[in-house]
Design a protein around this motif. Sequence first.
Motif, PDB file in Angstrom:
ATOM      1  N   ALA A   1       0.864  -1.185   0.000  1.00 19.79           N
ATOM      2  CA  ALA A   1       0.000   0.000   0.000  1.00 19.79           C
ATOM      3  C   ALA A   1       0.896   1.229   0.000  1.00 19.79           C
ATOM      4  CB  ALA A   1      -0.913   0.004   1.222  1.00 19.79           C
ATOM      5  N   LEU A   2       0.715   2.093  -0.981  1.00 23.15           N
ATOM      6  CA  LEU A   2       1.458   3.351  -1.061  1.00 23.15           C
ATOM      7  C   LEU A   2       0.618   4.447  -0.425  1.00 23.15           C
ATOM      8  CD1 LEU A   2       2.620   3.182  -4.795  1.00 23.15           C
ATOM      9  CD2 LEU A   2       3.913   2.470  -2.767  1.00 23.15           C
ATOM     10  N   VAL A   3       1.232   5.282   0.389  1.00 18.76           N
ATOM     11  CA  VAL A   3       0.517   6.375   1.046  1.00 18.76           C
ATOM     12  C   VAL A   3       1.037   7.700   0.505  1.00 18.76           C
ATOM     13  CG1 VAL A   3      -0.296   7.315   3.230  1.00 18.76           C
ATOM     14  CG2 VAL A   3       0.456   4.931   3.113  1.00 18.76           C
ATOM     15  N   ILE A   4       0.120   8.501  -0.044  1.00 17.67           N
ATOM     16  CA  ILE A   4       0.471   9.804  -0.609  1.00 17.67           C
ATOM     17  C   ILE A   4      -0.170  10.895   0.252  1.00 17.67           C
ATOM     18  CG2 ILE A   4       0.393  11.264  -2.664  1.00 17.67           C
ATOM     19  CD1 ILE A   4       1.944   8.649  -3.039  1.00 17.67           C
ATOM     20  N   GLY A   5       0.635  11.873   0.635  1.00 16.01           N
ATOM     21  CA  GLY A   5       0.155  12.931   1.513  1.00 16.01           C
ATOM     22  C   GLY A   5      -0.560  14.044   0.785  1.00 16.01           C
ATOM     23  N   GLY A   6      -1.223  14.892   1.558  1.00 17.55           N
ATOM     24  CA  GLY A   6      -1.983  16.010   1.023  1.00 17.55           C
ATOM     25  C   GLY A   6      -1.125  17.061   0.359  1.00 17.55           C
ATOM     26  N   GLU A   7      -1.786  17.932  -0.415  1.00 24.65           N
ATOM     27  CA  GLU A   7      -1.075  18.907  -1.238  1.00 24.65           C
ATOM     28  C   GLU A   7      -0.221  19.866  -0.416  1.00 24.65           C
ATOM     29  OE1 GLU A   7      -4.784  17.614  -3.392  1.00 24.65           O
ATOM     30  OE2 GLU A   7      -4.372  18.381  -1.389  1.00 24.65           O
ATOM     31  N   ASP A   8      -0.675  20.260   0.761  1.00 27.98           N
ATOM     32  CA  ASP A   8       0.038  21.268   1.546  1.00 27.98           C
ATOM     33  C   ASP A   8       0.852  20.694   2.690  1.00 27.98           C
ATOM     34  OD1 ASP A   8      -1.044  23.340  -0.017  1.00 27.98           O
ATOM     35  OD2 ASP A   8      -2.883  23.337   1.182  1.00 27.98           O
ATOM     36  N   LYS A   9       0.307  19.683   3.367  1.00 25.48           N
ATOM     37  CA  LYS A   9       0.927  19.201   4.598  1.00 25.48           C
ATOM     38  C   LYS A   9       1.692  17.893   4.448  1.00 25.48           C
ATOM     39  CE  LYS A   9      -2.685  21.353   7.421  1.00 25.48           C
ATOM     40  NZ  LYS A   9      -3.756  21.108   8.426  1.00 25.48           N
ATOM     41  N   GLY A  10       1.510  17.199   3.343  1.00 28.75           N
ATOM     42  CA  GLY A  10       2.138  15.892   3.221  1.00 28.75           C
ATOM     43  C   GLY A  10       1.462  14.880   4.133  1.00 28.75           C
ATOM     44  N   LEU A  11       2.217  13.904   4.596  1.00 29.96           N
ATOM     45  CA  LEU A  11       1.662  12.890   5.479  1.00 29.96           C
ATOM     46  C   LEU A  11       1.450  13.455   6.880  1.00 29.96           C
ATOM     47  CD1 LEU A  11       3.766   9.701   4.614  1.00 29.96           C
ATOM     48  CD2 LEU A  11       1.558  10.387   3.676  1.00 29.96           C
ATOM     49  N   GLY A  12       0.297  13.143   7.468  1.00 28.90           N
ATOM     50  CA  GLY A  12       0.066  13.516   8.857  1.00 28.90           C
ATOM     51  C   GLY A  12       0.988  12.725   9.773  1.00 28.90           C
ATOM     52  N   ARG A  13       1.233  13.257  10.969  1.00 34.31           N
ATOM     53  CA  ARG A  13       2.193  12.623  11.882  1.00 34.31           C
ATOM     54  C   ARG A  13       1.812  11.177  12.199  1.00 34.31           C
ATOM     55  NH1 ARG A  13       2.103  11.325  16.938  1.00 34.31           N
ATOM     56  NH2 ARG A  13       0.113  12.410  17.257  1.00 34.31           N
ATOM     57  N   LEU A  14       0.571  10.940  12.583  1.00 32.18           N
ATOM     58  CA  LEU A  14       0.167   9.587  12.968  1.00 32.18           C
ATOM     59  C   LEU A  14       0.245   8.636  11.782  1.00 32.18           C
ATOM     60  CD1 LEU A  14      -0.821   7.758  15.181  1.00 32.18           C
ATOM     61  CD2 LEU A  14      -3.174   8.463  14.684  1.00 32.18           C
ATOM     62  N   VAL A  15      -0.185   9.100  10.606  1.00 33.14           N
ATOM     63  CA  VAL A  15      -0.099   8.271   9.407  1.00 33.14           C
ATOM     64  C   VAL A  15       1.360   7.955   9.089  1.00 33.14           C
ATOM     65  CG1 VAL A  15      -0.448   8.271   6.900  1.00 33.14           C
ATOM     66  CG2 VAL A  15      -2.285   9.024   8.422  1.00 33.14           C
TER      67      VAL A  15
ATOM     68  N   VAL B   1      11.871  23.916  -5.792  1.00 34.12           N
ATOM     69  CA  VAL B   1      10.576  23.671  -5.165  1.00 34.12           C
ATOM     70  C   VAL B   1      10.717  22.541  -4.151  1.00 34.12           C
ATOM     71  CG1 VAL B   1       9.267  24.463  -7.144  1.00 34.12           C
ATOM     72  CG2 VAL B   1       9.882  22.051  -6.980  1.00 34.12           C
ATOM     73  N   GLY B   2       9.858  22.564  -3.131  1.00 38.75           N
ATOM     74  CA  GLY B   2      10.013  21.628  -2.028  1.00 38.75           C
ATOM     75  C   GLY B   2       9.462  20.247  -2.277  1.00 38.75           C
ATOM     76  N   SER B   3       8.488  20.126  -3.171  1.00 42.05           N
ATOM     77  CA  SER B   3       7.883  18.815  -3.388  1.00 42.05           C
ATOM     78  C   SER B   3       7.198  18.787  -4.739  1.00 42.05           C
ATOM     79  CB  SER B   3       6.864  18.503  -2.285  1.00 42.05           C
ATOM     80  OG  SER B   3       5.789  19.422  -2.327  1.00 42.05           O
ATOM     81  N   LEU B   4       6.842  17.576  -5.181  1.00 42.81           N
ATOM     82  CA  LEU B   4       6.111  17.399  -6.422  1.00 42.81           C
ATOM     83  C   LEU B   4       4.604  17.417  -6.149  1.00 42.81           C
ATOM     84  CD1 LEU B   4       8.166  14.524  -8.091  1.00 42.81           C
ATOM     85  CD2 LEU B   4       8.083  16.909  -8.817  1.00 42.81           C
ATOM     86  N   ASN B   5       3.841  17.672  -7.185  1.00 44.78           N
ATOM     87  CA  ASN B   5       2.399  17.533  -7.109  1.00 44.78           C
ATOM     88  C   ASN B   5       2.063  16.118  -6.641  1.00 44.78           C
ATOM     89  OD1 ASN B   5      -0.103  16.452  -8.724  1.00 44.78           O
ATOM     90  ND2 ASN B   5      -0.442  18.639  -8.445  1.00 44.78           N
ATOM     91  N   ALA B   6       1.006  15.993  -5.821  1.00 44.94           N
ATOM     92  CA  ALA B   6       0.655  14.693  -5.240  1.00 44.94           C
ATOM     93  C   ALA B   6       0.378  13.643  -6.304  1.00 44.94           C
ATOM     94  CB  ALA B   6      -0.561  14.855  -4.323  1.00 44.94           C
ATOM     95  N   SER B   7      -0.285  14.045  -7.388  1.00 43.29           N
ATOM     96  CA  SER B   7      -0.605  13.059  -8.422  1.00 43.29           C
ATOM     97  C   SER B   7       0.646  12.612  -9.168  1.00 43.29           C
ATOM     98  CB  SER B   7      -1.634  13.626  -9.402  1.00 43.29           C
ATOM     99  OG  SER B   7      -1.135  14.753 -10.097  1.00 43.29           O
ATOM    100  N   VAL B   8       1.626  13.507  -9.322  1.00 40.55           N
ATOM    101  CA  VAL B   8       2.887  13.132  -9.961  1.00 40.55           C
ATOM    102  C   VAL B   8       3.654  12.156  -9.075  1.00 40.55           C
ATOM    103  CG1 VAL B   8       5.110  13.985 -10.784  1.00 40.55           C
ATOM    104  CG2 VAL B   8       3.034  15.284 -11.257  1.00 40.55           C
ATOM    105  N   ALA B   9       3.705  12.444  -7.776  1.00 36.63           N
ATOM    106  CA  ALA B   9       4.379  11.551  -6.837  1.00 36.63           C
ATOM    107  C   ALA B   9       3.725  10.170  -6.845  1.00 36.63           C
ATOM    108  CB  ALA B   9       4.348  12.149  -5.431  1.00 36.63           C
ATOM    109  N   ALA B  10       2.394  10.152  -6.863  1.00 39.93           N
ATOM    110  CA  ALA B  10       1.677   8.871  -6.892  1.00 39.93           C
ATOM    111  C   ALA B  10       2.022   8.085  -8.151  1.00 39.93           C
ATOM    112  CB  ALA B  10       0.173   9.109  -6.809  1.00 39.93           C
TER     113      ALA B  10
END
Length: 256
Positions: free
Chosen positions: A196-210, A226-235
């Motif tokens: 299972a791949l987990v992709i974080g939200g657009e602004d915050k990334g993965l939540g701490r507990l996740v 830039v600090g990160s890629l678009n979530a859909s690109v990373a996925a």
Amino acid sequence: MTEKAACENIITGRHPVKEALVANRSINKLLVAKGAGGGTLQEILNLARERGIPVQYVDRSHLNGLVKDAPHQGVVAMAAAKEYVSVDDILAAAFPEDPFIILLNEITDPHNLGAILRTADAAGVHGVVVTRHRSAALTPAVAKASCGAVEYVRVARVPNLARTITYLQERGLWVVGACGTARDMYWDVRLDGPIALVIGGEDKGLGRLVREKCDQLVRLPMAGRVGSLNASVAAALLAYEVVRQRRLVHGRVPDR
């Protein structure tokens, strides 16, 4: 997307909304006029609470503009563009292959969700998991952005992603989260088994507990400013790394 853009997925009036809930229709959320009351409305709210459906209170004028000539009686249901499935449905659909699932941690942009569904279909992902709150739902905008993939990809909607991760781990899946501060590059870890791949939200990334629940964290190389890629690109990058590794280990992965 505004609610107006989803008029074909609106259910108006107390009796139709109640019947949709009783029939277990997939509902993204309820819009209720501020100050509205009555026994039937309370029954609707109770049903929504039992099913974990978000309720948003809005001005009555908002509902008037949303449904135009249809009598809404203070309540409108925003139905999903497609029926959701359960996580168990996704696991069952994977058999006899190793499960391949994408979990989304508060992806709120419908265009990102649509693009991820398109990638999921192309890469042979068995299902995508979203959360009920703080997440894009299966709206017409998502369906459009997916270019039709929403019709072919199973989507489960869960109340708590961390608990879902634990559930999948208990069933033998290795859970890998994308995190910009991870030590390992995504191509340096094994991704060929039940995963299972987990992709974080657009602004915050993965939540701490996740993030803490994941078995392993990986990162994508970022040589630019830039600090990160678009979530859909990373996925997409991670999903196709799974495909690449499965082909190397198991031979040709059959097209679906």
